[in-house]
Scaffold this active site. Structure first.
Site, short mmCIF file in Angstrom:
data_model
loop_
_atom_site.label_atom_id
_atom_site.label_comp_id
_atom_site.label_asym_id
_atom_site.label_seq_id
_atom_site.Cartn_x
_atom_site.Cartn_y
_atom_site.Cartn_z
N VAL A 106 0.86 -1.27 -0.09
CA VAL A 106 0.02 0.11 -0.04
C VAL A 106 0.79 1.38 0.01
CG1 VAL A 106 -1.62 1.34 1.45
CG2 VAL A 106 -1.99 -1.24 1.19
N GLU A 107 1.89 1.22 0.56
CA GLU A 107 2.65 2.39 0.79
C GLU A 107 3.35 2.64 -0.55
OE1 GLU A 107 3.33 4.52 3.25
OE2 GLU A 107 2.43 3.76 4.89
N SER A 108 4.10 1.78 -0.89
CA SER A 108 4.88 2.16 -2.21
C SER A 108 4.86 1.23 -3.51
CB SER A 108 6.54 1.85 -1.87
OG SER A 108 6.68 0.68 -1.51
#
Length: 206
Positions: A106-108
């Site tokens: 989700v972050e990157s």
């Protein structure tokens, strides 16, 4: 979590919030203690004891941009190259590797060179200030970045008595916001982030 903080010096306080912004943007403020506040509502500038400096706004496009043009198979292949690091650091800090992988997705989108508009860097999207506190010298080094992100997540899990939702929300919105609202903050971006992380976590869990 591109390039460092750009400080706008308009002052604001945490008062009853106006109607949500219609643009889907996240407004960001920095408090006197240096802790950032993320909110989907713009705070009316006033002067009281709780003064926040307005920094800017963003839409957390990092993972979206990093995912563009990739198939699910391509994403899985990209993530697989970091699995050994995920497993090693997760084991070291007592965190479920499936959770680390879900948050990284989700972050990157498993992009080691990802940088957000507000300066968060690397696979686990560490802000420079947070990375420095964690002893991460190079946030674009996958080993260092994952180690720092897992260490931070481990600390959040301990802080919130292993409450998974609170720890995940704190990773996104900051622990002070979770404490302030006594749970997941009422920020659209944070609530969406939590749902996406949990969905991927269920997929990756054995």
């Amino acid at each position: 979590m591109r390039g460092g903080w750009t400080l706008g010096l308009a002052l604001a306080v945490l008062l009853p919030l106006p109607a949500p912004a219609q643009t889907g943007e996240i407004h960001i403020y920095r408090g006197a203690n240096g802790v950032p506040l993320y909110t989907d509502r713009k705070i009316t500038p006033r002067i009281t004891e709780d003064v926040y400096a307005y920094i800017g706004k963003y839409g957390r496009p990092t993972a979206v941009l990093s995912c563009q043009g990739l198939t699910e198979a391509g994403l899985q292949a990209r993530g697989a190259q970091y699995q050994h690091l995920i497993d090693r650091h997760a084991r070291s800090y007592g965190v479920d590797p499936a959770l680390v992988k879900a948050m990284m997705r989700v972050e990157s989108c498993f992009d080691a060179n990802a940088v957000s508009k507000v300066g968060a860097q690397g696979l686990m999207q560490l802000m420079p200030y947070t990375a420095q506190k964690l002893g991460v010298r190079n946030s674009f080094d996958p080993d260092e970045n994952i180690r720092g992100g897992v260490q931070y997540l481990s600390g959040l899990l301990k802080r919130f008595n292993n409450n998974l939702e609170h720890a995940i929300a704190a990773y996104n919105a900051g622990p002070l916001n979770v404490e302030k609202y006594r749970g997941v903050p009422p920020f659209t971006e944070t609530q969406s982030y939590l749902k996406r992380v949990l969905a991927h976590y269920r997929r990756y869990a054995p």
